[in-house]
Enzyme design. Structure first.
Site, PDB file in Angstrom:
ATOM      1  N   TYR A  21     -12.306  -8.016  -6.501  1.00 16.40           N
ATOM      2  CA  TYR A  21     -13.401  -7.063  -6.323  1.00 16.40           C
ATOM      3  C   TYR A  21     -14.704  -7.744  -6.748  1.00 16.40           C
ATOM      4  O   TYR A  21     -14.698  -8.616  -7.622  1.00 16.40           O
ATOM      5  CB  TYR A  21     -13.180  -5.808  -7.176  1.00 16.40           C
ATOM      6  CG  TYR A  21     -11.954  -5.012  -6.800  1.00 16.40           C
ATOM      7  CD1 TYR A  21     -11.993  -4.109  -5.740  1.00 16.40           C
ATOM      8  CD2 TYR A  21     -10.767  -5.170  -7.496  1.00 16.40           C
ATOM      9  CE1 TYR A  21     -10.874  -3.376  -5.396  1.00 16.40           C
ATOM     10  CE2 TYR A  21      -9.633  -4.436  -7.147  1.00 16.40           C
ATOM     11  CZ  TYR A  21      -9.693  -3.543  -6.096  1.00 16.40           C
ATOM     12  OH  TYR A  21      -8.576  -2.820  -5.746  1.00 16.40           O
ATOM     13  N   GLU A  42      -4.010   5.394  -3.066  1.00 14.94           N
ATOM     14  CA  GLU A  42      -3.388   5.475  -4.385  1.00 14.94           C
ATOM     15  C   GLU A  42      -3.608   6.868  -4.954  1.00 14.94           C
ATOM     16  O   GLU A  42      -4.626   7.520  -4.668  1.00 14.94           O
ATOM     17  CB  GLU A  42      -3.995   4.429  -5.320  1.00 14.94           C
ATOM     18  CG  GLU A  42      -3.394   4.438  -6.716  1.00 14.94           C
ATOM     19  CD  GLU A  42      -3.897   3.310  -7.607  1.00 14.94           C
ATOM     20  OE1 GLU A  42      -3.432   3.215  -8.751  1.00 14.94           O
ATOM     21  OE2 GLU A  42      -4.750   2.527  -7.149  1.00 14.94           O
ATOM     22  N   GLU A  63      -5.596  -5.904  -2.080  1.00 12.49           N
ATOM     23  CA  GLU A  63      -6.697  -5.170  -2.708  1.00 12.49           C
ATOM     24  C   GLU A  63      -7.941  -6.041  -2.650  1.00 12.49           C
ATOM     25  O   GLU A  63      -7.948  -7.159  -3.174  1.00 12.49           O
ATOM     26  CB  GLU A  63      -6.394  -4.807  -4.171  1.00 12.49           C
ATOM     27  CG  GLU A  63      -5.363  -3.714  -4.364  1.00 12.49           C
ATOM     28  CD  GLU A  63      -5.279  -3.238  -5.803  1.00 12.49           C
ATOM     29  OE1 GLU A  63      -6.331  -3.221  -6.501  1.00 12.49           O
ATOM     30  OE2 GLU A  63      -4.167  -2.882  -6.241  1.00 12.49           O
ATOM     31  N   ASN A 105       3.026  -4.044  -8.952  1.00 11.39           N
ATOM     32  CA  ASN A 105       1.575  -4.167  -8.830  1.00 11.39           C
ATOM     33  C   ASN A 105       0.961  -4.756 -10.099  1.00 11.39           C
ATOM     34  O   ASN A 105       1.215  -4.260 -11.198  1.00 11.39           O
ATOM     35  CB  ASN A 105       0.948  -2.790  -8.591  1.00 11.39           C
ATOM     36  CG  ASN A 105      -0.575  -2.836  -8.580  1.00 11.39           C
ATOM     37  OD1 ASN A 105      -1.183  -3.260  -7.611  1.00 11.39           O
ATOM     38  ND2 ASN A 105      -1.201  -2.419  -9.674  1.00 11.39           N
ATOM     39  N   GLU A 106       0.206  -5.826  -9.957  1.00 16.14           N
ATOM     40  CA  GLU A 106      -0.636  -6.397 -11.012  1.00 16.14           C
ATOM     41  C   GLU A 106       0.041  -6.477 -12.375  1.00 16.14           C
ATOM     42  O   GLU A 106      -0.566  -6.176 -13.403  1.00 16.14           O
ATOM     43  CB  GLU A 106      -1.944  -5.603 -11.122  1.00 16.14           C
ATOM     44  CG  GLU A 106      -2.856  -5.792  -9.945  1.00 16.14           C
ATOM     45  CD  GLU A 106      -4.253  -5.200 -10.129  1.00 16.14           C
ATOM     46  OE1 GLU A 106      -4.499  -4.555 -11.186  1.00 16.14           O
ATOM     47  OE2 GLU A 106      -5.088  -5.347  -9.237  1.00 16.14           O
ATOM     48  N   GLN A 152     -10.385   1.496  -1.587  1.00 16.53           N
ATOM     49  CA  GLN A 152      -9.312   2.305  -1.023  1.00 16.53           C
ATOM     50  C   GLN A 152      -9.830   3.020   0.214  1.00 16.53           C
ATOM     51  O   GLN A 152     -10.919   2.691   0.672  1.00 16.53           O
ATOM     52  CB  GLN A 152      -8.783   3.269  -2.068  1.00 16.53           C
ATOM     53  CG  GLN A 152      -8.098   2.546  -3.231  1.00 16.53           C
ATOM     54  CD  GLN A 152      -7.444   3.500  -4.238  1.00 16.53           C
ATOM     55  OE1 GLN A 152      -7.277   4.685  -4.020  1.00 16.53           O
ATOM     56  NE2 GLN A 152      -7.110   2.957  -5.378  1.00 16.53           N
ATOM     57  N   ASN A 209      -2.268   0.648  -9.805  1.00 18.65           N
ATOM     58  CA  ASN A 209      -1.844   0.866 -11.183  1.00 18.65           C
ATOM     59  C   ASN A 209      -0.925   2.078 -11.307  1.00 18.65           C
ATOM     60  O   ASN A 209      -0.016   2.098 -12.143  1.00 18.65           O
ATOM     61  CB  ASN A 209      -3.066   1.053 -12.081  1.00 18.65           C
ATOM     62  CG  ASN A 209      -3.899  -0.206 -12.204  1.00 18.65           C
ATOM     63  OD1 ASN A 209      -3.533  -1.263 -11.699  1.00 18.65           O
ATOM     64  ND2 ASN A 209      -5.035  -0.102 -12.869  1.00 18.65           N
TER      65      ASN A 209
END
Length: 503
Positions: A244, A27, A292, A172-173, A350, A72
């Site tokens: 996470y 990213e 992720e 994304n999200e 990442q 993001n």
């Protein structure tokens, strides 16, 4: 001393170990791109500014697919900014991470890097501030052979052959209020369905990922998936999942059991997707793109963002991973493999510097973090068919998850070579004797026991000065009696046990 047992039977299978389970994520965040994979002027960079040392470590890590450019970041990104002559590219404010984006690295550079790294690209489109047309334009630029304005523009930029990107994320999200262009499930579901239909008109061969929840703890979790999939089930191939695990509260016992939460997360997303399939009379089973996941010291993020203004490629989210973190990462990989029938893609977030297995110093060397090792070894040896295992294990108490098994395992059988690989984590602080019953695979003998042991020095980290402080070590392969093998798993350890047919 407490002991555990595990019976291996090749008749009880889950599914093939898809190589896409060993994906990563790049990213435009911090020094992941600039100073990570791309650093013109670095002594080890190639003529395009790609760091050769990072390329070598990426190949060693065994990464199969890389998601790009976010995250993001993608929800405010204009892909056109990152193609064409670099000197003509605009500098923009990146609202996601409050930085300056130079656009010196974009789609064409990423595709060149992906080829050099020998990874499959996984592209995300901006459905935060943009929509159907911009997604179609990006797909046309990337995948159409030629003869149109955008495909010919790609050719003019030096890529005569189409990139042939097969995996695409529809945003994304977008369930998250922090996301630029945050939407309700109804808003996103309709937009994602419209975008998916249009993109598949351009290239029917692509696979599409709809945004699931950005975490199991989101207040809209499950209802978000249900609503989105009501709109998109017929058009998409995957629904995403993100998670996470934060070690900063000091609750090591719960951190070591993080895979219990991931396991439940996967089961709940599968149940939701299957419920929607039943309502829509769909027989196709949707898969999960767990694109992720990682250990992440998230409580440090706001301080990182608040301590500086709008600058280029600041040091953000550069966590130093401990030996315990590496054991947790190894256990999360076990969980992903154990759900190989329904998880088709997974990307550790990442790749470089930003919550990453690879770290670099700008102008200096690159090195392997502790979490590099379980990922690389799992990617290398997790081949063949995943077998269903039901270990008998002692339990221990955790604050977050209650009583959990000390032992977590997954096994893989390679029918072609006859080899068996067992990955095992001992979450407990004491050594754990393990009795392996291999009667379903007679004639095997142990050939290797590698372990990453955190129990002796749980807070140890790899640094530029000590890049090999945390590495796996060879241990005795265990004693064999007929079709049984007795092996000892050190306290707080990730273990790789390999067996081969007797000559």
């Amino acid at each position: 001393m407490r002991a555990a047992r595990l019976t291996i039977d090749p008749a009880f299978t889950i599914g093939p170990a898809d190589r896409r389970l060993f994906g990563s994520f790049v990213e435009h965040l911090g020094r992941c791109v600039y100073g990570g994979i791309h650093e013109p002027g670095h002594p080890g960079a190639d003529p395009l500014g790609l760091r050769r040392d990072v390329l070598e470590l990426t190949r060693e890590l065994g990464v199969s697919v890389v998601r790009y450019p976010g995250g993001n970041f993608v929800s405010g990104y204009r892909w056109e900014d990152g193609v064409g002559p670099v000197d003509d590219r605009p500098r923009r404010l990146d609202l996601a991470w409050k930085t300056i984006e130079t656009n010196a690295f974009g789609l064409d550079e990423f595709m060149t890097w992906a080829t050099a790294a020998q990874v499959e690209p996984m592209m995300a489109v901006n459905l935060g501030t943009r929509g159907v047309q911009e997604a179609c334009d990006l797909l046309e630029y990337a995948n159409h052979p030629g003869g149109t304005r955008l495909s010919d523009l790609r050719r003019a930029h030096g890529a005569k052959e189409p990139y042939g990107v097969r995996l695409w994320c529809l945003g994304n999200e977008l369930d998250g209020p922090w996301q630029v262009g945050h939407k309700t499930a109804q808003e996103y579901g309709r937009l994602a369905a419209e975008t998916a239909r249009a993109m598949k008109l351009i290239d029917p061969s692509i696979s599409l990922v709809a945004c699931g929840s950005s975490g199991r703890g989101m207040p809209t979790f499950a209802s978000w998936e249900a609503t989105v999939l009501e709109h998109t089930y017929e058009q998409v191939d995957y629904v995403s999942a993100h998670t996470y695990y934060d070690p900063t509260d000091g609750d090591r016992a719960s951190l070591l059991a993080s895979a219990v939460d991931m396991d439940q997360f996967i089961s709940e997303v599968v149940a939701t997707a299957d419920h929607v399939a039943a309502r829509l009379r769909q027989t196709r089973k949707l898969k999960i793109s767990f694109d992720e996941w990682n250990v992440w010291y998230q409580s440090r993020v706001q301080a990182d963002l608040d301590r500086r203004g709008w600058v280029e490629a600041p040091e953000l989210l550069e966590d130093d991973y401990t030996a315990v973190d590496a054991v947790v990462v190894g256990d999360l990989l076990i969980t992903l493999l154990r759900h190989a029938d329904r998880v088709g893609v997974a990307c550790q977030a990442q790749l470089v510097n930003v919550i990453a297995p690879i770290r670099t110093r700008t102008g200096g060397p690159a090195w392997r973090q502790s979490i590099f090792h379980p990922f690389a070894l799992t990617a290398r040896y997790a081949t063949g068919t995943v077998l269903r295992t039901e270990p008998v294990s002692p339990h221990y108490a955790t604050k977050r998850y209650g009583d959990v098994p000390v032992l977590d395992t997954v096994a893989l059988h390679d029918e072609e070579s006859g080899a068996l690989t067992v990955f095992a984590v001992n979450r407990g602080t004491e050594d754990l004797p393990l009795d392996l019953d291999l009667r379903g695979l007679s004639g095997l003998h142990p050939v290797q026991h590698l372990a990453l042991v955190a129990g002796d020095d749980p807070d140890a980290v790899n640094t530029e000065a000590e890049p090999d402080r945390v590495t796996p070590r060879e241990l005795p392969t265990g004693t064999v009696d007929g079709d049984r093998c007795a092996v000892r798993l050190p306290g707080i350890s990730w273990n790789l046990l390999r067996f081969a047919p007797r000559p």
